[in-house]
Write an enzyme that holds these catalytic residues in place. Structure first.
Site, PDB file in Angstrom:
ATOM      1  N   LYS A  10       0.337 -47.181  22.331  1.00  0.00           N
ATOM      2  CA  LYS A  10      -0.788 -46.414  21.772  1.00  0.00           C
ATOM      3  C   LYS A  10      -1.442 -47.341  20.747  1.00  0.00           C
ATOM      4  O   LYS A  10      -0.974 -47.492  19.624  1.00  0.00           O
ATOM      5  CB  LYS A  10      -0.252 -45.138  21.082  1.00  0.00           C
ATOM      6  CG  LYS A  10      -1.237 -43.986  20.975  1.00  0.00           C
ATOM      7  CD  LYS A  10      -2.490 -44.266  20.172  1.00  0.00           C
ATOM      8  CE  LYS A  10      -2.278 -44.164  18.678  1.00  0.00           C
ATOM      9  NZ  LYS A  10      -3.478 -44.600  17.920  1.00  0.00           N
ATOM     10  N   GLU A  49       7.285 -51.698  10.886  1.00  0.00           N
ATOM     11  CA  GLU A  49       6.669 -52.850  10.206  1.00  0.00           C
ATOM     12  C   GLU A  49       5.505 -52.278   9.415  1.00  0.00           C
ATOM     13  O   GLU A  49       4.472 -51.933   9.988  1.00  0.00           O
ATOM     14  CB  GLU A  49       6.143 -53.875  11.230  1.00  0.00           C
ATOM     15  CG  GLU A  49       7.197 -54.529  12.087  1.00  0.00           C
ATOM     16  CD  GLU A  49       8.043 -55.559  11.339  1.00  0.00           C
ATOM     17  OE1 GLU A  49       7.750 -55.847  10.164  1.00  0.00           O
ATOM     18  OE2 GLU A  49       8.999 -56.062  11.940  1.00  0.00           O
TER      19      GLU A  49
HETATM   20  P1  NAD Z   1      -2.175 -46.771  10.127  1.00  0.00           P
HETATM   21  O1  NAD Z   1      -0.804 -46.493   9.657  1.00  0.00           O
HETATM   22  O2  NAD Z   1      -3.283 -45.930   9.633  1.00  0.00           O
HETATM   23  O3  NAD Z   1      -2.240 -46.682  11.728  1.00  0.00           O
HETATM   24  C1  NAD Z   1      -1.352 -47.402  12.523  1.00  0.00           C
HETATM   25  C2  NAD Z   1      -1.181 -46.675  13.849  1.00  0.00           C
HETATM   26  O4  NAD Z   1      -0.590 -45.401  13.583  1.00  0.00           O
HETATM   27  C3  NAD Z   1      -2.496 -46.391  14.578  1.00  0.00           C
HETATM   28  O5  NAD Z   1      -2.302 -46.585  15.953  1.00  0.00           O
HETATM   29  C4  NAD Z   1      -2.761 -44.926  14.270  1.00  0.00           C
HETATM   30  O6  NAD Z   1      -3.510 -44.265  15.262  1.00  0.00           O
HETATM   31  C5  NAD Z   1      -1.346 -44.373  14.213  1.00  0.00           C
HETATM   32  N1  NAD Z   1      -1.232 -43.140  13.415  1.00  0.00           N
HETATM   33  C6  NAD Z   1      -1.987 -42.772  12.350  1.00  0.00           C
HETATM   34  N2  NAD Z   1      -1.596 -41.552  11.911  1.00  0.00           N
HETATM   35  C7  NAD Z   1      -0.568 -41.146  12.714  1.00  0.00           C
HETATM   36  C8  NAD Z   1       0.236 -39.978  12.773  1.00  0.00           C
HETATM   37  N3  NAD Z   1       0.075 -38.968  11.917  1.00  0.00           N
HETATM   38  N4  NAD Z   1       1.188 -39.906  13.734  1.00  0.00           N
HETATM   39  C9  NAD Z   1       1.356 -40.907  14.625  1.00  0.00           C
HETATM   40  N5  NAD Z   1       0.607 -42.045  14.613  1.00  0.00           N
HETATM   41  C10 NAD Z   1      -0.338 -42.164  13.670  1.00  0.00           C
HETATM   42  O7  NAD Z   1      -2.421 -48.327   9.829  1.00  0.00           O
HETATM   43  P2  NAD Z   1      -3.730 -49.174  10.114  1.00  0.00           P
HETATM   44  O8  NAD Z   1      -4.764 -48.769   9.135  1.00  0.00           O
HETATM   45  O9  NAD Z   1      -4.041 -49.162  11.562  1.00  0.00           O
HETATM   46  O10 NAD Z   1      -3.199 -50.665   9.777  1.00  0.00           O
HETATM   47  C11 NAD Z   1      -3.072 -51.141   8.492  1.00  0.00           C
HETATM   48  C12 NAD Z   1      -1.643 -51.023   8.002  1.00  0.00           C
HETATM   49  O11 NAD Z   1      -0.759 -51.708   8.906  1.00  0.00           O
HETATM   50  C13 NAD Z   1      -1.431 -51.701   6.662  1.00  0.00           C
HETATM   51  O12 NAD Z   1      -0.646 -50.869   5.858  1.00  0.00           O
HETATM   52  C14 NAD Z   1      -0.681 -52.971   7.019  1.00  0.00           C
HETATM   53  O13 NAD Z   1       0.096 -53.500   5.977  1.00  0.00           O
HETATM   54  C15 NAD Z   1       0.147 -52.516   8.172  1.00  0.00           C
HETATM   55  N6  NAD Z   1       0.598 -53.665   8.978  1.00  0.00           N
HETATM   56  C16 NAD Z   1       1.898 -54.071   8.864  1.00  0.00           C
HETATM   57  C17 NAD Z   1       2.343 -55.185   9.574  1.00  0.00           C
HETATM   58  C18 NAD Z   1       3.757 -55.676   9.466  1.00  0.00           C
HETATM   59  O14 NAD Z   1       4.157 -56.491  10.296  1.00  0.00           O
HETATM   60  N7  NAD Z   1       4.534 -55.231   8.497  1.00  0.00           N
HETATM   61  C19 NAD Z   1       1.462 -55.860  10.423  1.00  0.00           C
HETATM   62  C20 NAD Z   1       0.146 -55.409  10.521  1.00  0.00           C
HETATM   63  C21 NAD Z   1      -0.277 -54.294   9.798  1.00  0.00           C
END
Ligand code: NAD
Length: 524
Positions: free
Chosen positions: A217, A293
């Protein structure tokens, strides 16, 4: 209304040109703006879910708009998956897993098919890179570099998989006990938009190499490269149902994967806030394995005795402004020893100038757009908050190129930041660097660890004793000394504390997609 892309940046100055060169060198081709624009005009978008080897509409027929942050235009409408679509994808993934056409295939054969897959990504590298540039605004050079990293990652796991042996336990003579690794079954992944395909690839490459079926997803902001790559997986010879992509929103499609009773494992990359949900989804459903992550707020500690302050300053800027600061392990808290603070900040400001945003389709551009309007507003709110809490902007701080219709923020540096301020505590996920002073080693360590994140840390010093002591006491999954490089696929990536659990990359990741079986035979 069709809007023009923003103006091109000038050629990168020498300060940034070697970053640019490194990115280009990772590719097997040289890019020219004309070629990029010509390819862009012929793009054909895959915008339906990819389930059981076919592109299909969502069960409800609903779609959502995919908007380009480059100029605010609508790229295409994408199928919006929900619970029913996830059920169909999980059933297809389970059926093929039980059939064994992939899960029980000889590792050497899976290896060959994964190599085909990597070769097909290479053949289509410009198209895949363009889809990411269009979808989330990263510069084309960086986007194709990310696809090159996906190719490398897929080959790395393919290459590893037929060289790993299982164990025979040292039991008594009348017993034969084998300890073997088996695939888990159906693996789900929910991923972010900052490296759309690469974050997915860090999961699908080890998951597929070990024989699992996979359902992705992707983030709703950037589903297009994953939807296209699904077709390449099939073309490479991965059986129908093994690789599925279900675009949609987090609270619907993402939650449905997280709570599904027949998904064995969920790999998540994204914010800490959403990571928490996946732990409860697993608890509420079938206790599926979860690896996380999540976010970061990494300290970059510069001591007066750093081997080369100029290089450290350049790395501080490059590390913060690459990918518009939308990087989980970006060195976003710059900890400066007081005696060198002013000199260092001057250098950082100078090295931030080549990162002024420009046209993401121009191969000379270093920094492109922010992913969308919401994230841009979030970043600008943080900049306002930093000012109101007493920090001072010494460069940037503005939304720029607004007449393009897209979303761009200038490279921003705050000085006089206290670690208790919001801009030092919370992940901004934009091109905003926060400089904090410290007096000595103990204070640097205290500030570095005063965060609920623990993804990355950097230390710049020539004093081996000091560096060794700090590296052991900093609570993070990675500590880089006099370097900003996090190396290659052989090194694990992941966090301490609320930055997550589990590790992507390296052989350690393979353990996250397998389970251990003991088989014992008693012989007479
Ligand atoms: P996000 O957490 O908003 O979304 C990530 C994914 O989760 C998306 O596919 C989104 O649709 C899904 N999601 C959102 N709400 C959800 C819910 N209630 N239930 C299930 N799935 C849900 O993050 P983002 O804005 O897409 O990305 C930025 C974040 O990702 C930052 O915090 C960044 O640090 C983190 N990140 C971490 C790493 C790592 O390796 N540690 C790498 C890249 C990004």
């Amino acid at each position: 209304m069709i809007r023009r892309p923003p103006r091109s940046t000038p050629k990168p100055s020498s300060a940034a040109s070697d970053v640019y060169k490194r990115q280009v060198e990772r590719l097997t081709m040289a890019l020219a703006l004309n070629d990029v624009m010509e390819k862009k005009s012929s793009l054909d978008f895959k915008n339906q879910a990819f389930i059981n080897g076919n592109y299909i509409n969502s069960v409800t027929g609903k779609t959502f708009e995919s908007i380009s942050p480059v100029d605010g235009s609508i790229i295409t409408s994408v199928s919006e998956c929900d619970v029913e679509d996830i059920n169909i994808a999980v059933k297809a993934a389970r059926d093929v897993f039980e059939k064994g056409s992939w899960s029980r295939m000889a590792p050497s054969k899976r290896k060959k098919i994964l190599f085909n897959f990597a070769d097909l990504m290479k053949k289509n590298i410009l198209e895949l890179g363009l889809l990411e540039t269009l979808n989330m605004g990263k510069p084309i050079t960086r986007a194709t570099g990310d696809i090159a990293a996906c190719i490398n990652c897929t080959k790395w796991y393919a290459e590893a998989i037929d060289k790993l042996y299982d164990d025979v336990a040292p039991t008594s003579d009348n017993l034969i006990a084998t300890i073997t690794k088996e695939p888990l079954g159906v693996v789900g992944a929910v991923t972010p938009w900052n490296f759309p395909l690469l974050m997915a690839c860090w999961k699908f490459a080890p998951a597929l190499a070990t024989g699992n079926s996979f359902i992705l997803k992707p983030a709703e902001q950037s589903p297009l490269s994953a939807l296209r790559v699904a077709e390449l997986a099939m073309e490479a010879g991965i059986p129908e149902g093994v690789f599925n992509v279900v675009p949609g929103y987090g609270p619907t499609a993402g939650k449905a994967l997280g709570t599904h009773m027949d998904v064995d494992k969920l790999g998540f990359t994204g914010s800490t806030e959403v990571g928490r949900y996946f732990l409860s989804y697993a608890g509420e459903s079938n206790m599926k394995r979860v690896s996380l992550e999540c976010g970061g707020k990494s300290p970059n500690i510069i001591f007066a005795d750093a081997p080369d302050l100029d290089h450290a300053a350049k790395m501080a800027a490059d590390g913060m402004f690459g990918n518009s600061g939308q990087v989980c392990d970006a060195p976003s808290r710059l900890l400066l020893q007081k005696s060198i603070k002013d000199e260092f900040l001057e250098k950082v400001v100078s090295y931030s100038q080549p990162w002024m945003p420009g046209n993401p389709f121009d191969p000379n551009t270093l920094m492109g757009s922010i992913v969308d309007k919401t994230q841009t507003e979030r970043i600008m709110n943080y900049i306002d908050k930093g000012k109101s809490e007493g920090a001072n902007v010494i460069t940037g701080g503005d939304q720029v190129l607004q007449d393009s219709g897209g979303y761009y923020v200038s490279p921003t540096v705050f000085k006089d930041v206290q670690n208790s301020m919001t801009v030092a505590k919370e992940e901004i996920f934009g091109p905003v660097l926060c400089a904090i002073d410290f007096e000595n080693e103990d204070e640097a360590l205290q500030i570095a660890n005063d965060t609920h994140y623990g993804l990355n840390a950097m230390i710049w010093s020539n004093d081996l004793n000091k560096v060794h002591k700090l590296a052991k006491r900093i609570k993070s999954g990675k500590v880089l000394i006099n370097s900003l490089s996090d190396g290659d696929m052989s090194l694990p990536h992941g966090g301490y504390k609320q930055s997550g659990s589990g590790r992507d990359k390296s052989l350690e990741a393979l353990g996250q997609y397998t389970q251990t079986k003991l088989t014992l035979i008693e012989v007479k």
